[in-house]
Enzyme design. Structure first.
Site, mmCIF file in Angstrom:
data_model
loop_
_atom_site.group_PDB
_atom_site.id
_atom_site.type_symbol
_atom_site.label_atom_id
_atom_site.label_comp_id
_atom_site.label_asym_id
_atom_site.label_seq_id
_atom_site.Cartn_x
_atom_site.Cartn_y
_atom_site.Cartn_z
ATOM 1 C CB THR A 152 -0.860 0.028 1.336
ATOM 2 O OG1 THR A 152 -1.743 1.057 0.989
ATOM 3 C CG2 THR A 152 -0.334 -0.007 2.456
ATOM 4 C CG ASN A 196 -4.294 4.511 2.627
ATOM 5 O OD1 ASN A 196 -4.161 5.218 3.677
ATOM 6 N ND2 ASN A 196 -5.629 4.507 2.108
ATOM 7 N N GLY A 206 -2.784 5.466 6.083
ATOM 8 C CA GLY A 206 -3.909 4.907 6.961
ATOM 9 C C GLY A 206 -3.903 3.368 6.980
ATOM 10 C CE LYS A 207 -5.886 -0.806 2.127
ATOM 11 N NZ LYS A 207 -6.188 -1.607 0.672
ATOM 12 C CG ASP A 215 -9.397 -6.142 -4.349
ATOM 13 O OD1 ASP A 215 -8.932 -4.898 -4.218
ATOM 14 O OD2 ASP A 215 -9.738 -6.755 -5.178
ATOM 15 N N GLY A 238 -14.035 5.382 3.221
ATOM 16 C CA GLY A 238 -15.040 4.714 2.201
ATOM 17 C C GLY A 238 -16.546 4.814 2.753
ATOM 18 C CG ASP A 251 -15.750 2.622 7.402
ATOM 19 O OD1 ASP A 251 -16.071 1.599 6.934
ATOM 20 O OD2 ASP A 251 -14.332 3.013 7.692
ATOM 21 C CE LYS A 300 -12.956 -0.477 9.283
ATOM 22 N NZ LYS A 300 -13.017 0.864 8.045
ATOM 23 C CG HIS A 360 -13.736 -5.957 5.780
ATOM 24 N ND1 HIS A 360 -14.051 -4.990 6.685
ATOM 25 C CD2 HIS A 360 -13.433 -5.283 4.584
ATOM 26 C CE1 HIS A 360 -13.711 -3.681 5.904
ATOM 27 N NE2 HIS A 360 -13.427 -3.904 4.886
#
Ligand code: IMP
Length: 212
Positions: free
Chosen positions: A12, A14, A16-17, A74, A161, A163, A183, A188
């Protein structure tokens, strides 16, 4: 390896990810790096038709470049009243250049008038773990889901996204109203990462024994 600590690359760019995976994989004795931190400059496009294909493409492609064990994910949201859409197209289904807020608004429009009991949805994530030099055949997959119901209007400022409209029935709050740790405990990606933990531990330990 850096100074005896094995490296794990998260596919990634990102921040945050990356932070999310650093929390989820905190139990591993590994230095967790983003693509940029691992010196990877290429971008692997998500050209597959399934979460599995996209995660595999990314994990194998980036492991080839980083020469490190590489984790790619993904994910998407599947809405039952829409036959599982947007699913694997969750990031792009309203077209290029759209914001999270625009995609969320569009999803609300698509389910307008659908009663609460039929607004069921789920987040789905597939994690692919690639070992350098093994190619796509050497990739191992782990899966996680999180069930919810689409709210009538956005609520909350956390997460990203979909959320703000993804209601977690057992908590009575949207995902965007949960803290990061709340969370992580039900998400997931959290569930997929927990499923992958012991496999990753073994991989990293085997790498240490082999000195790679
Ligand atoms: P990708 O996995 O980066 O291809 O993106 C999947 C898309 O699914 C994201 O852009 C979001 O729109 C959606 N998505 C995946 N996971 C989440 C989540 O945890 N919260 C909100 N939206 C998510």
């Amino acid at each position: 390896m850096t100074h005896g600590i094995p490296v794990l690359v998260i596919a990634t760019r990102n921040p945050g990810k990356l932070r999310e995976f650093q929390r989820l994989l905190a139990g591993l004795q590994a230095k967790i790096l983003s693509l940029d931190e691992a010196g990877v400059s290429i971008t692997v496009e998500e050209t597959g038709n399934s979460y599995e294909q996209n995660a595999t493409l990314k994990a194998a492609g980036y492991a080839r470049e980083s020469r490190q064990i590489t984790v790619a994910d993904d994910s998407g949201v599947e809405v039952d009243a829409l036959g599982g859409a947007p699913g694997v197209r969750s990031a792009t289904y309203t077209g290029p250049g759209q914001s999270d807020a625009q995609r969320t608004q569009r999803l609300l429009e698509l389910v307008a008038g659908v009663p609460a009991r039929l607004r069921t949805a789920r987040y789905r994530a597939v994690l692919a773990i690639a070992r350098p030099g093994r190619g796509p055949e050497g990739v191992t997959l782990f899966r996680g889901t999180c069930d919810g119901v689409l709210a009538d209007a956005p609520r909350g400022n956390n997460g990203f996204g979909y959320d703000p409209i993804f209601l977690v029935p057992s908590l009575g709050r949207t995902m965007a109203e949960l803290s990061d740790l709340e969370k992580d405990a039900i998400s997931h990606r959290g569930n997929a990462a927990r499923a992958a933990l012991s496999y990753l531990k073994e991989l990293l330990a085997a790498g240490r024994l082999n000195g790679d």
